[in-house]
Structures are given as C-alpha cells and as structure tokens.
Design a protein around this motif. Structure first.
Motif, PDB file in Angstrom:
ATOM      1  N   GLU A 269       0.835  -1.201   0.000  1.00 16.34           N
ATOM      2  CA  GLU A 269       0.000   0.000   0.000  1.00 16.34           C
ATOM      3  C   GLU A 269       0.871   1.254   0.000  1.00 16.34           C
ATOM      4  OE1 GLU A 269      -3.015  -0.040  -0.580  1.00 16.34           O
ATOM      5  OE2 GLU A 269      -3.969  -1.847   0.217  1.00 16.34           O
ATOM      6  N   ASP A 270       0.239   2.391  -0.292  1.00 17.50           N
ATOM      7  CA  ASP A 270       0.959   3.669  -0.352  1.00 17.50           C
ATOM      8  C   ASP A 270       1.770   3.901   0.918  1.00 17.50           C
ATOM      9  OD1 ASP A 270      -0.152   4.083  -2.799  1.00 17.50           O
ATOM     10  OD2 ASP A 270      -1.671   5.522  -2.117  1.00 17.50           O
ATOM     11  N   LYS A 297       7.970   2.967 -11.269  1.00 14.00           N
ATOM     12  CA  LYS A 297       6.681   3.384 -10.706  1.00 14.00           C
ATOM     13  C   LYS A 297       5.540   2.938 -11.621  1.00 14.00           C
ATOM     14  CE  LYS A 297       4.261   7.451  -8.857  1.00 14.00           C
ATOM     15  NZ  LYS A 297       2.999   7.346  -9.613  1.00 14.00           N
ATOM     16  N   GLU A 301       2.659   0.068 -10.575  1.00 12.80           N
ATOM     17  CA  GLU A 301       1.235   0.391 -10.524  1.00 12.80           C
ATOM     18  C   GLU A 301       0.427  -0.459 -11.507  1.00 12.80           C
ATOM     19  OE1 GLU A 301       1.216   4.590 -11.152  1.00 12.80           O
ATOM     20  OE2 GLU A 301       1.750   5.043  -9.065  1.00 12.80           O
TER      21      GLU A 301
END
Length: 451
Positions: A269-270, A297, A301
């Motif tokens: 998670e973030d 990145k 994602e």
C-alpha cells in the motif's frame, strides 16, 4: 537384520550438543540401531564422514495448489531436493484449498514427495464469507468462521494461522475469538504480523501478548521479514524475554534479505517505500510478462492493477539482522516458500542448504549442531512429532545425509530451479527418496493429521 545401514557417518547428538560419529541402521521405516558396531544389513551405504541428520522439518511454507486431475508437485518437490522430509502448509492465514480436498489430492497422486502437515488459514475463511480486507468480522461472521475452523481441525489440521497484515481489518479480539475454537494446549497457532517493524515493534509485542492469552502453542511467522529493517535487536530481546517465561512461544525465520508476496497485497500500500527507505527498483517481478524485471513506478502500478496475484520479491531487509535472527538462542529455520506458476523466491529451493553453507560453514554465525536443532528437533517439538527430529532408536527413519564441507543453495532470484549442492541422500520412512540430485521416488510422503 537391518534393511539399511549407513556407516562411517556423523550425526547430531542434541542432548550432548555435539556432532558424533556412528553408524545408523534402519528397519521397517524406523531407526533400529545407532552406534559403533556394524550389524548385518540387506544394504550398506558408506556415507564417508558426512552428516546423517534427521530430515529437515519446514514448519512454515505454502503448500501446493491442487486444481485439476493433472496436478503435479512443484513446491513439495523443491522441499525434497533441499532435504526437507516434513513440511507445514496453510500459513499466514492462507490455505489454498479445503483440507479434505488437499488430502484427497495427495491420495489421488499416490503420496507426495514429503510428509505434509496443514494449518487452517483464518484469512481464507474471511474471503469465503466475503469479508473485505479492511473490514472486521461481525459476531455472526466470527461464529461462521469458527465453525469452518473446527471443520478443518476435525479433518486433521494441526492448528490455525493468521495473516494480520494481509487483512488489516482483523482485530485482536477477532483473533482471540477464533482461538476459542479449541482449548487443546498442543495445537499450534501462528501469525504473520500486523505490520513490519518500520516504526516500532508493536506488532511483535501484540503477538507476544496474544501468546500469553491463549492455551495453545504460538509461533511468530518469518521474523526476518518483520524486523530486519533496523529492529531485529529490539525484537529479539522482547521475544527472548517472553520465551524465557512462556515456552509455548517461538518464531521462525528464513536466510534471505528479501521477502516475497503477491503484488496485490496490502503490504504494498501507499507509503511502503518511504517506510522501508527503498525504491520501486527494489521490487523484482517473478512471472510473465515481467519475469525478472525490476519495477519502475509505472510498472509497479500496472502490475498491482492488472496482475495482483503475481509474486514479487522485495529487497528491503538488512543482512546482519537476518544472521542475528538465525543465530539467536531461540527460533527455528523455515522457508516461507511460496510458488505460483513454478515461479517465486529461491527460498523455496535453497533455505536449508543456505543456512548450513553460508551461515554455518562460511560465516560461522552458529554451530552445525545448533543449526540442525533449529531445522529438526525444535520444529518436531512444536508439532508434537516425538518420533521425528532426532537420531535415536525407535525414531522415524526420515533422514537427510549431506556433506558439511560442500552443502550450499543453488537457486537464485533469477532461477529458483537450480538444485542445491552437497546433499547425498534423502530417506522418508527408511525408503530412499533422493540420491544426490536424482529423485528416486517422489511419492513417499503422506499427510500427517493432528492426533
């Protein structure tokens, strides 16, 4: 007459804390002789001063996912090839299939490469009831999960596992309610921590507290991936103090500075990279179309969204802390092996030889007899397997014979199918299961139900 006699070997004497010389005789699947004499045997093997160890017991791995009539063993075969003779699946709250189906598949396939033991996975039953990752089970749902856990225990599961980090909605009280399914002190409960020790060791303290409140044995799962980010010393101090008072508590750990989990997991998670002080490039993907690709990145994602069940390897842990967890006076060695589509982390194929080669022979962070104790006797005691994990007359003839001067893992993060070096023979129930890198009989094991 012995069925088999292993001569000129050495074996661990755990009571004396040393490796001693002696011959080991096998009859009817049991160790029938240990000593300096050479009783008559139908077959004799000269093991040339190599170590005759109890077969390694992997107390924390993730079992086969049987789905079709054409199922093959993958991870259990890797277990056998690295000297494991008994493996415990159903960990981290994750259970690939109901136990009755799993047992039926082993029977259908005529046995398995290793002996299998299973825990009932708490999270899996949350998923069956449609409980969301961040939701807490209500009273009715908790009752239903408890019924499902009881069904699995009645089927022969050795206990219950939790994956708290994977489903943050699992509360402490929810876990305590689940533990109330049975009060047998010999059952094993195990838990994957609530969060890794990126800020403090509250997750470790929560599990220590939980162990104190239940009558069963309790195991902290894969301590290395929880605390080897700067908190291992503090975590071990807390665990050792707790274990001095509560011998029902223990932990397992694996010998790699990278963990592995599904890309869709709550672990990613973030904020995870900031907490670890790492970057997207520290994540290695393991399956097509990104096999052996380091993340950016954008790739991270995309895979999180489109391939949530892909396994990833995260290089976020400190090597010196991995060694500390292995060398600690308490704790057991385990692989946390998990495979999908034949791919994953090399710990599935190299854990036990890696400990014996890298940490015992090369780095000398612990002795050979102590390492073997953590791989055999200690997990056997936790599981109540009083005929395994020892070289004594009457014990099961599950044995791994290896050369301590050459044993080492072969699997890499790019290719986990490279077999280890230095393992001479593996026996299950006195029958030869592997000779060197050759599998002799891949269907020797059985499912071991809780007594």
């Amino acid at each position: 007459m012995m069925d088999l006699l292993l001569v000129n070997g050495r074996y661990p004497d755990f009571a004396g804390g040393e490796i001693v010389s002696g011959n080991v005789g096998i009859k009817d699947g049991k160790i029938a002789y240990v000593g300096d004499e050479t009783p008559e045997a139908a077959k004799t093997i000269d093991v040339k001063g190599h170590v005759v160890s109890p077969g390694f017991i992997d107390i924390h791995m993730h079992e086969e996912h049987f789905q079709t009539e054409g199922d093959k063993y993958v991870i259990a075969q890797m277990m056998l090839e690295m000297g494991v003779t008994t493996a415990v699946g159903g960990n981290c709250g994750l259970q690939n299939q109901d136990l009755s189906y799993f047992k039926g598949a082993i029977e259908r396939l005529g046995g398995s490469p290793v002996n299998y033991i299973m825990l009932a996975g708490y999270n899996q039953f949350r998923y069956q009831l449609g409980i969301g990752r961040y939701e807490t089970a209500n009273e009715e749902q908790r009752k239903e999960i408890r019924k499902l856990l009881k069904r699995e225990l009645d089927e022969g599961a050795y206990g219950v596992s939790f994956g708290i980090e994977y489903d943050p909605g699992i509360t402490y009280d929810e876990m305590l309610y689940a533990a109330g399914v049975n009060d047998d002190p010999n059952l094993l409960l195990a838990a994957h921590y609530r969060s890794d020790c990126i800020d403090n060791i509250d997750s470790i303290k929560e599990m220590i507290r939980f162990a104190d409140e239940i009558p069963m044995k309790f195991q902290i799962s894969h301590l290395s991936s929880c605390s080897a980010m700067g908190f291992m010393k503090e975590s071990l101090e807390a665990i050792n103090e707790a274990m001095d008072k509560n011998p029902r508590l223990n932990y397992d750990t694996y010998p790699y500075s990278a963990f592995s989990t599904l890309m869709g997991s709550a672990v990613f998670e973030d904020g995870c990279f900031d907490a670890w002080k790492k970057d997207y490039s520290d994540i290695l993907l393991t399956d097509d179309p990104y096999k052996n690709v380091r993340c950016t990145k954008e790739i991270f994602e995309k895979v999180r969204e489109e391939y949530p069940d892909m396994l990833a390897v995260a290089f976020v842990m400190n090597e010196d802390e991995i060694a500390a967890a292995i060398a600690n006076k308490y704790g057991m060695v385990a692989s946390d092996a998990i495979i999908t589509n034949g791919n994953g982390h090399p710990r599935a194929a190299g854990t036990f030889p890696r400990v014996l080669g890298k940490y015992v022979r090369e780095e000398k962070v612990l002795s050979l007899v102590d390492a073997l104790r953590k791989m055999t006797l200690e997990p056997a005691k936790v599981l109540g397997l009083d005929k395994k994990g020892i070289i004594e007359v009457g014990a099961d003839a599950d044995l791994t014979v290896f050369d301590p001067d050459t044993i080492i893992d072969g699997a890499t993060f790019q290719d986990l199918h490279i077999q280890p070096e230095g393992i001479d023979y593996v026996f299950i129930g006195g029958e030869m299961a592997a000779k060197g890198k050759e599998t002799i009989n891949g269907r020797l094991g059985r499912f071991i139900s809780y007594k």
